[in-house]
Design a protein around this motif. Structure first.
Motif, PDB file in Angstrom:
ATOM      1  N   GLY A  41       0.809  -1.203   0.000  1.00 36.31           N
ATOM      2  CA  GLY A  41       0.000   0.000   0.000  1.00 36.31           C
ATOM      3  C   GLY A  41       0.848   1.260   0.000  1.00 36.31           C
ATOM      4  N   ARG A  42       0.449   2.249   0.806  1.00 34.75           N
ATOM      5  CA  ARG A  42       1.163   3.518   0.905  1.00 34.75           C
ATOM      6  C   ARG A  42       1.252   3.936   2.368  1.00 34.75           C
ATOM      7  N   TYR A  75      -6.845   7.498   8.564  1.00 36.77           N
ATOM      8  CA  TYR A  75      -6.077   6.453   7.922  1.00 36.77           C
ATOM      9  C   TYR A  75      -5.085   5.861   8.917  1.00 36.77           C
ATOM     10  N   ALA A  76      -4.636   4.647   8.642  1.00 39.39           N
ATOM     11  CA  ALA A  76      -3.715   3.965   9.544  1.00 39.39           C
ATOM     12  C   ALA A  76      -2.693   3.167   8.745  1.00 39.39           C
ATOM     13  N   VAL A  77      -1.484   3.101   9.285  1.00 42.09           N
ATOM     14  CA  VAL A  77      -0.403   2.295   8.720  1.00 42.09           C
ATOM     15  C   VAL A  77       0.010   1.264   9.761  1.00 42.09           C
ATOM     16  N   VAL A 134      -4.890  -4.174   3.215  1.00 45.86           N
ATOM     17  CA  VAL A 134      -5.078  -2.801   2.749  1.00 45.86           C
ATOM     18  C   VAL A 134      -6.531  -2.613   2.329  1.00 45.86           C
ATOM     19  N   GLY A 135      -7.150  -1.604   2.874  1.00 41.50           N
ATOM     20  CA  GLY A 135      -8.555  -1.356   2.594  1.00 41.50           C
ATOM     21  C   GLY A 135      -9.469  -1.801   3.717  1.00 41.50           C
ATOM     22  N   ARG A 136      -8.942  -2.623   4.630  1.00 45.55           N
ATOM     23  CA  ARG A 136      -9.754  -3.046   5.761  1.00 45.55           C
ATOM     24  C   ARG A 136      -9.932  -1.889   6.740  1.00 45.55           C
ATOM     25  N   TYR A 163     -11.258   3.760  11.170  1.00 47.97           N
ATOM     26  CA  TYR A 163     -10.023   3.996  10.430  1.00 47.97           C
ATOM     27  C   TYR A 163      -9.888   2.999   9.284  1.00 47.97           C
ATOM     28  N   GLU A 164      -9.234   3.436   8.214  1.00 50.85           N
ATOM     29  CA  GLU A 164      -8.947   2.570   7.070  1.00 50.85           C
ATOM     30  C   GLU A 164      -7.454   2.287   7.002  1.00 50.85           C
ATOM     31  N   VAL A 165      -7.085   1.018   6.865  1.00 52.28           N
ATOM     32  CA  VAL A 165      -5.684   0.626   6.723  1.00 52.28           C
ATOM     33  C   VAL A 165      -5.241   0.929   5.296  1.00 52.28           C
TER      34      VAL A 165
END
Length: 271
Positions: free
Chosen positions: A143-144, A159-161, A178-180, A189-191
């Motif tokens: 992902g990013r 967003y989350a990393v 990614v996207g969960r 939050y979105e990963v």
């Protein structure tokens, strides 16, 4: 040569007979040696992880911990590593040509859930500046990563990393992570990605599981002018070999009545 080998064989046989003859004492001695060696190895690994090993980023020797000297409520000298987020932004602007400041919260073990029907689980979460990953030269393995554009408006970018280790242990390196989404508090939050190994945060002895933007911190979004001890712990990575005193000279001008800003080098980097 043969005489030496024969002597070695005789010593080995004698030693083995003595071990068998006094097997209780021999077992206790061997066990004591094993425990001692194991304890020393574990202690060294802990000291190495907490004090000796530098942060796994390019140029860790150019990282500094930002603190301020001033007076506490009792009028006694004190050193403070926390501040209001608006003051952090002013300090960042003051040294933008000489250093880059990052707002980092302390690690917090929080409740989160990935689906409504799943049990709540614990994870170490850290609020960080969106430009932290770029400043540290870190790259995504999936992902990013967070960026500065996603860390400007309070509460606007949930967003989350994930750290590499957390991604491995919790999701078995599933690329579909990614996207969960997960819920933390009242926010969903979105990963968006996974940071490369071995980076696990900046706090010694704590492995961060999830990184989220500093502007998602509730103290920033709900109480922007209140003093807090989380997101405003700052680290400065001086650019182009800039000396710490060049950046340090800018901080007292920002808010003299709050105390003088000082760049202190963290041993091997912060963490």
């Amino acid at each position: 040569m043969l005489a030496w080998l024969e002597s070695l064989r005789a010593d080995a046989v004698f030693g083995w007979r003595q071990l068998k003859k006094h097997w209780v004492t021999s077992a206790a001695a061997i066990l004591s040696l094993a425990l001692g060696i194991g304890a020393c190895t574990s202690a060294f690994r802990l000291i190495d992880a907490l004090l000796l090993r530098p942060l796994p980023v390019p140029n860790p020797d150019r990282l500094y911990s930002l603190s301020r000297q001033g007076l506490n409520f009792d009028g006694k000298p004190s050193i403070d590593q926390n501040c209001e987020y608006p003051l952090f932004l002013q300090m960042r602007a003051a040294v933008k040509d000489r250093a880059e400041l990052l707002a980092l919260s302390y690690a917090d073990r929080v409740d989160l859930s990935y689906r409504p029907d799943q049990e709540i689980e614990k994870a170490y979460v850290q609020y960080v500046s969106g430009w932290m990953f770029e400043s540290f030269g870190l790259r995504p393995v999936l992902g990013r990563l967070l960026t500065e554009t996603g860390d400007r408006i309070p509460g606007a970018h949930p967003y989350a990393v994930l750290s590499y280790d957390y991604w491995t242990l919790r999701f078995g390196q599933d690329p579909k992570v990614v996207g969960r989404s997960f819920r933390m508090g009242e926010t969903l939050y979105e990963v968006i990605g996974v940071v490369e190994k071995p980076f696990t945060g900046t706090e010694p002895g704590t492995m961060i599981d999830v990184f989220v933007p500093a502007m998602m911190n509730p103290y920033v979004t709900a109480l922007r002018r209140q003093r807090f001890s989380g997101v405003c712990s700052a680290e400065a990575g001086c650019r182009g070999g800039a000396r710490s005193r060049e950046a340090r000279s800018k901080f007292p001008c920002v808010r003299r009545r709050e105390g003088q800003g000082i760049c202190r080098r963290s041993p091997g980097g912060p963490g």
